[in-house]
Design a protein around this motif. Structure first.
Motif, PDB file in Angstrom:
ATOM      1  N   ASP A 133      -8.071  14.204  11.109  1.00 52.08           N
ATOM      2  CA  ASP A 133      -7.885  13.437  12.352  1.00 52.08           C
ATOM      3  C   ASP A 133      -8.149  11.952  12.088  1.00 52.08           C
ATOM      4  OD1 ASP A 133      -7.351  15.766  13.777  1.00 52.08           O
ATOM      5  OD2 ASP A 133      -9.457  16.034  14.351  1.00 52.08           O
ATOM      6  N   HIS A 134      -9.249  11.685  11.389  1.00 55.67           N
ATOM      7  CA  HIS A 134      -9.607  10.301  11.078  1.00 55.67           C
ATOM      8  C   HIS A 134      -8.554   9.653  10.189  1.00 55.67           C
ATOM      9  CE1 HIS A 134     -12.689   7.296   9.254  1.00 55.67           C
ATOM     10  NE2 HIS A 134     -12.158   6.795  10.348  1.00 55.67           N
ATOM     11  N   ASP A 135      -8.005  10.423   9.261  1.00 51.69           N
ATOM     12  CA  ASP A 135      -6.995   9.897   8.354  1.00 51.69           C
ATOM     13  C   ASP A 135      -5.754   9.439   9.116  1.00 51.69           C
ATOM     14  OD1 ASP A 135      -6.123   9.223   5.776  1.00 51.69           O
ATOM     15  OD2 ASP A 135      -5.018  11.093   5.568  1.00 51.69           O
ATOM     16  N   GLU A 136      -5.380  10.154  10.160  1.00 52.23           N
ATOM     17  CA  GLU A 136      -4.222   9.742  10.959  1.00 52.23           C
ATOM     18  C   GLU A 136      -4.469   8.388  11.620  1.00 52.23           C
ATOM     19  OE1 GLU A 136      -1.117  10.962  11.398  1.00 52.23           O
ATOM     20  OE2 GLU A 136      -1.668  12.220   9.673  1.00 52.23           O
ATOM     21  N   VAL A 137      -5.680   8.177  12.111  1.00 47.89           N
ATOM     22  CA  VAL A 137      -6.032   6.888  12.723  1.00 47.89           C
ATOM     23  C   VAL A 137      -5.943   5.770  11.686  1.00 47.89           C
ATOM     24  CG1 VAL A 137      -7.888   5.576  13.839  1.00 47.89           C
ATOM     25  CG2 VAL A 137      -7.512   7.978  14.456  1.00 47.89           C
ATOM     26  N   LEU A 138      -6.485   6.028  10.504  1.00 44.92           N
ATOM     27  CA  LEU A 138      -6.476   5.019   9.442  1.00 44.92           C
ATOM     28  C   LEU A 138      -5.051   4.691   9.006  1.00 44.92           C
ATOM     29  CD1 LEU A 138      -9.427   6.336   7.224  1.00 44.92           C
ATOM     30  CD2 LEU A 138      -9.507   4.503   8.923  1.00 44.92           C
ATOM     31  N   ARG A 139      -4.234   5.703   8.863  1.00 44.74           N
ATOM     32  CA  ARG A 139      -2.834   5.486   8.482  1.00 44.74           C
ATOM     33  C   ARG A 139      -2.138   4.559   9.482  1.00 44.74           C
ATOM     34  NH1 ARG A 139      -0.108   9.370   5.105  1.00 44.74           N
ATOM     35  NH2 ARG A 139      -1.481  11.003   4.313  1.00 44.74           N
ATOM     36  N   HIS A 140      -2.348   4.827  10.758  1.00 43.84           N
ATOM     37  CA  HIS A 140      -1.696   4.022  11.795  1.00 43.84           C
ATOM     38  C   HIS A 140      -2.148   2.564  11.724  1.00 43.84           C
ATOM     39  CE1 HIS A 140       0.029   2.884  15.639  1.00 43.84           C
ATOM     40  NE2 HIS A 140      -1.158   2.425  16.011  1.00 43.84           N
ATOM     41  N   LEU A 141      -3.458   2.348  11.552  1.00 43.00           N
ATOM     42  CA  LEU A 141      -3.979   0.981  11.497  1.00 43.00           C
ATOM     43  C   LEU A 141      -3.452   0.238  10.273  1.00 43.00           C
ATOM     44  CD1 LEU A 141      -7.669   1.568  12.624  1.00 43.00           C
ATOM     45  CD2 LEU A 141      -5.910   0.313  13.880  1.00 43.00           C
ATOM     46  N   LEU A 142      -3.355   0.922   9.145  1.00 43.05           N
ATOM     47  CA  LEU A 142      -2.850   0.275   7.938  1.00 43.05           C
ATOM     48  C   LEU A 142      -1.365  -0.051   8.066  1.00 43.05           C
ATOM     49  CD1 LEU A 142      -4.708   2.408   5.244  1.00 43.05           C
ATOM     50  CD2 LEU A 142      -5.071  -0.019   5.718  1.00 43.05           C
ATOM     51  N   GLU A 143      -0.622   0.820   8.729  1.00 40.86           N
ATOM     52  CA  GLU A 143       0.806   0.561   8.919  1.00 40.86           C
ATOM     53  C   GLU A 143       1.051  -0.614   9.862  1.00 40.86           C
ATOM     54  OE1 GLU A 143       2.244   4.290  10.289  1.00 40.86           O
ATOM     55  OE2 GLU A 143       2.170   5.243   8.295  1.00 40.86           O
ATOM     56  N   THR A 144       0.222  -0.753  10.879  1.00 39.67           N
ATOM     57  CA  THR A 144       0.415  -1.836  11.851  1.00 39.67           C
ATOM     58  C   THR A 144      -0.210  -3.143  11.409  1.00 39.67           C
ATOM     59  OG1 THR A 144      -1.595  -1.133  13.041  1.00 39.67           O
ATOM     60  CG2 THR A 144       0.528  -0.220  13.778  1.00 39.67           C
ATOM     61  N   ASN A 145      -1.075  -3.082  10.372  1.00 40.34           N
ATOM     62  CA  ASN A 145      -1.703  -4.290   9.821  1.00 40.34           C
ATOM     63  C   ASN A 145      -2.415  -5.091  10.915  1.00 40.34           C
ATOM     64  OD1 ASN A 145      -2.343  -5.943   7.645  1.00 40.34           O
ATOM     65  ND2 ASN A 145      -0.577  -7.281   7.965  1.00 40.34           N
ATOM     66  N   ALA A 146      -3.148  -4.357  11.763  1.00 38.69           N
ATOM     67  CA  ALA A 146      -3.754  -4.986  12.942  1.00 38.69           C
ATOM     68  C   ALA A 146      -5.250  -5.241  12.782  1.00 38.69           C
ATOM     69  CB  ALA A 146      -3.515  -4.102  14.161  1.00 38.69           C
ATOM     70  N   VAL A 147      -5.765  -5.179  11.550  1.00 41.68           N
ATOM     71  CA  VAL A 147      -7.200  -5.306  11.326  1.00 41.68           C
ATOM     72  C   VAL A 147      -7.517  -6.662  10.721  1.00 41.68           C
ATOM     73  CG1 VAL A 147      -9.194  -4.311  10.138  1.00 41.68           C
ATOM     74  CG2 VAL A 147      -7.383  -2.812  10.999  1.00 41.68           C
ATOM     75  N   ASP A 148      -8.590  -7.289  11.203  1.00 40.92           N
ATOM     76  CA  ASP A 148      -9.071  -8.565  10.666  1.00 40.92           C
ATOM     77  C   ASP A 148      -9.275  -8.433   9.149  1.00 40.92           C
ATOM     78  OD1 ASP A 148     -10.631 -10.749   9.825  1.00 40.92           O
ATOM     79  OD2 ASP A 148     -11.732 -10.848  11.704  1.00 40.92           O
ATOM     80  N   PRO A 149      -8.727  -9.342   8.336  1.00 42.68           N
ATOM     81  CA  PRO A 149      -8.882  -9.250   6.874  1.00 42.68           C
ATOM     82  C   PRO A 149     -10.337  -9.200   6.419  1.00 42.68           C
ATOM     83  CG  PRO A 149      -7.201 -10.859   7.423  1.00 42.68           C
ATOM     84  CD  PRO A 149      -7.849 -10.461   8.724  1.00 42.68           C
ATOM     85  N   HIS A 150     -11.270  -9.754   7.208  1.00 41.97           N
ATOM     86  CA  HIS A 150     -12.682  -9.708   6.836  1.00 41.97           C
ATOM     87  C   HIS A 150     -13.235  -8.291   6.943  1.00 41.97           C
ATOM     88  CE1 HIS A 150     -16.629 -11.581   6.148  1.00 41.97           C
ATOM     89  NE2 HIS A 150     -17.102 -10.668   6.978  1.00 41.97           N
ATOM     90  N   GLU A 151     -12.582  -7.419   7.698  1.00 41.80           N
ATOM     91  CA  GLU A 151     -13.043  -6.041   7.872  1.00 41.80           C
ATOM     92  C   GLU A 151     -12.090  -5.041   7.205  1.00 41.80           C
ATOM     93  OE1 GLU A 151     -13.767  -5.261  11.981  1.00 41.80           O
ATOM     94  OE2 GLU A 151     -15.555  -6.524  12.035  1.00 41.80           O
ATOM     95  N   ARG A 152     -11.311  -5.520   6.277  1.00 36.45           N
ATOM     96  CA  ARG A 152     -10.360  -4.670   5.578  1.00 36.45           C
ATOM     97  C   ARG A 152     -10.498  -4.938   4.078  1.00 36.45           C
ATOM     98  NH1 ARG A 152      -3.846  -4.243   6.880  1.00 36.45           N
ATOM     99  NH2 ARG A 152      -3.251  -3.161   4.950  1.00 36.45           N
ATOM    100  N   TYR A 153     -10.326  -3.893   3.277  1.00 32.12           N
ATOM    101  CA  TYR A 153     -10.472  -4.016   1.829  1.00 32.12           C
ATOM    102  C   TYR A 153      -9.183  -3.594   1.125  1.00 32.12           C
ATOM    103  CZ  TYR A 153     -15.468  -4.924   2.206  1.00 32.12           C
ATOM    104  OH  TYR A 153     -16.687  -5.499   2.489  1.00 32.12           O
ATOM    105  N   ASP A 154      -8.877  -4.308   0.060  1.00 31.19           N
ATOM    106  CA  ASP A 154      -7.743  -3.990  -0.810  1.00 31.19           C
ATOM    107  C   ASP A 154      -8.268  -3.061  -1.896  1.00 31.19           C
ATOM    108  OD1 ASP A 154      -5.440  -3.943  -2.281  1.00 31.19           O
ATOM    109  OD2 ASP A 154      -5.547  -6.018  -2.948  1.00 31.19           O
ATOM    110  N   VAL A 155      -7.784  -1.820  -1.923  1.00 34.60           N
ATOM    111  CA  VAL A 155      -8.355  -0.764  -2.766  1.00 34.60           C
ATOM    112  C   VAL A 155      -7.402  -0.404  -3.904  1.00 34.60           C
ATOM    113  CG1 VAL A 155      -9.281   1.580  -2.803  1.00 34.60           C
ATOM    114  CG2 VAL A 155      -9.621   0.141  -0.780  1.00 34.60           C
TER     115      VAL A 155
END
Length: 424
Positions: free
Chosen positions: A172-194
């Motif tokens: 369930d959590h993975d689906e939320v994460l996938r959506h956020l990564l696809e929309t690129n709607a997260v502040d870069p300070h709270e996102r990591y390049d893995v």
């Protein structure tokens, strides 16, 4: 090796799941000053305590050390540690979350196993907001049966502030994460390049075949050069180059003590026409167990073990260089050979299968490797003192990150952070 760079004395690190100190030592060698170690195992804590001030988890909050001060060691369960006080102070968060949930040698329950340390690593990321994260784990994470969960681990590290809701599954959590990564709607300070890197430690100058995976993440607002980082962590050693050095005689010139019949047996097993590369592409030769015992990177040769008993004696002034009796070899339990990298050092809590801690000598006899020989295979320095009886010392080494391997990745992190923060 990764390019070395003089980093600022102000660069800092925190080490979780520190164990016997391999990755911690590697990160510090790369120029990062430790602010905190955390470990739960009693013997590993005793090993670390010689360079850190010990505090019990649940007691007083340790101070943030200044340059030249001993870092604190929080001894106890990471679940009870509050890392908020370190927010904004940490350049690199490093650690090897417990690997038993994913190990081929364990029960391989993955996410269902309560020893899975990744959720605690991600909480530490949220609370500290480090510039970079370095995780090391077993290659079992890349098994096809674990791939969906491994991909989830990377997405969770990409968005550590998007916490999993109580009662929800990881899917369930993975689906939320996938959506956020696809929309690129997260502040870069709270996102990591893995990024992740399957590695064999032998390809990085470690005298041991050890297949692992490194996961490295950078905070997106830093705009790290991914291509540059990947170039810095490319392997620099190869088996083919070792064979070439044996064929041209340069390997044997380093080891003139090897009997002719031993050399003949080794040469009969290797390809006599290995693939040659241009000088510009030529890699360094794999280091062998014989190289480790003789000494690499300026180490003194270890003296030969001439007696096998369980008494405390240290040959030639080397600690933990004690011959141990009763080693056996049989089908499926074959010894290490001197003119190859050693087999993977294992923790061996329930006994080490496969002969990984047994050594075949030039005269055809065999014995257990000493703790000091094993430490050299893990590229620990000779002055690093491991706590506990022999079994506990071997377990700490088997759970550790080889220092040279960790140093390649930590030095590359230091380089790209320094380059990204230079004035443009």
């Amino acid at each position: 090796m990764a390019e070395q760079l003089d980093v600022s004395a102000g660069r800092t690190c925190v080490e979780l799941f520190a164990g016997g100190g391999g990755l911690a030592m590697a990160v510090e060698r790369a120029g990062f000053r430790p602010l905190l170690f955390n470990e739960i195992d009693r013997r590993a804590c005793e090993t670390l305590a010689h360079k850190a001030e010990a505090y019990e988890v649940g007691g007083e909050r340790p101070p943030i050390p200044g340059p030249g001060e001993r870092p604190p060691l929080l001894m106890g369960d990471i679940r009870k540690v509050d890392f908020d006080y370190l927010k904004g102070h940490v350049d690199v968060l490093a650690g090897g979350p417990p690997c038993q949930p994913f190990s081929l040698g364990g029960i391989a329950k993955g996410d269902e196993d309560d020893r899975n340390g990744f959720p605690h690593m991600f909480r530490a990321v949220r609370e500290m907001e480090p510039k970079a994260v370095i995780c090391e784990n077993v290659r079992g994470l890349l098994r096809p049966s674990f791939k969906p969960y491994f991909d989830y681990i990377k997405r969770e590290l990409s968005l550590p502030f998007e916490q999993r809701k109580d009662g929800s599954t990881w899917r369930d959590h993975d689906e939320v994460l996938r959506h956020l990564l696809e929309t690129n709607a997260v502040d870069p300070h709270e996102r990591y390049d893995v990024m992740h890197f399957p590695v064999n430690a032998a390809d990085y100058g470690v005298p041991q075949i050890r297949n692992r995976v490194f996961i490295v993440a950078f905070r997106c607002d830093l705009r790290i050069n991914r291509k540059r980082f990947r170039q810095l962590v490319k392997p620099r050693f190869s088996e083919a180059s070792l064979h070439e050095h044996m064929i041209d005689g340069s390997y044997w010139a380093r080891h003139p003590e090897v009997p002719r019949e031993v050399r003949g047996r080794v040469m009969a097993r290797i390809p006599q026409q290995p693939l040659l590369r241009s000088d510009a592409e030529r890699l360094l030769p794999w280091r062998t167990l014989r190289d480790a015992i003789k000494g690499i990177d300026g180490q003194e040769p270890l003296p030969p073990v001439e007696r096998l008993d369980r008494k405390e004696h240290n040959l030639g002034g080397f600690t933990d260089h004690i011959g141990w009796p009763d080693a056996r070899i049989y089908p499926g339990h074959t010894p290490n050979e001197l003119d190859r990298p050693a087999k993977t050092v294992k923790a061996g809590v329930h006994g080490v299968p496969g002969g990984e801690s047994v050594l075949l000598l030039d005269d055809g006899t065999h014995r257990y490797m000493t703790v000091r020989e094993t430490a050299r295979v893990m590229t620990f320095p000779d002055d690093w003192a491991l706590a506990g009886p022999r079994g506990e010392k071997m377990r700490q080494l088997g759970n550790a990150v080889p220092v040279l391997l960790g140093q390649v990745f930590a030095s590359a992190v230091a380089t790209v952070l320094e380059e990204a923060e230079r004035p443009r």
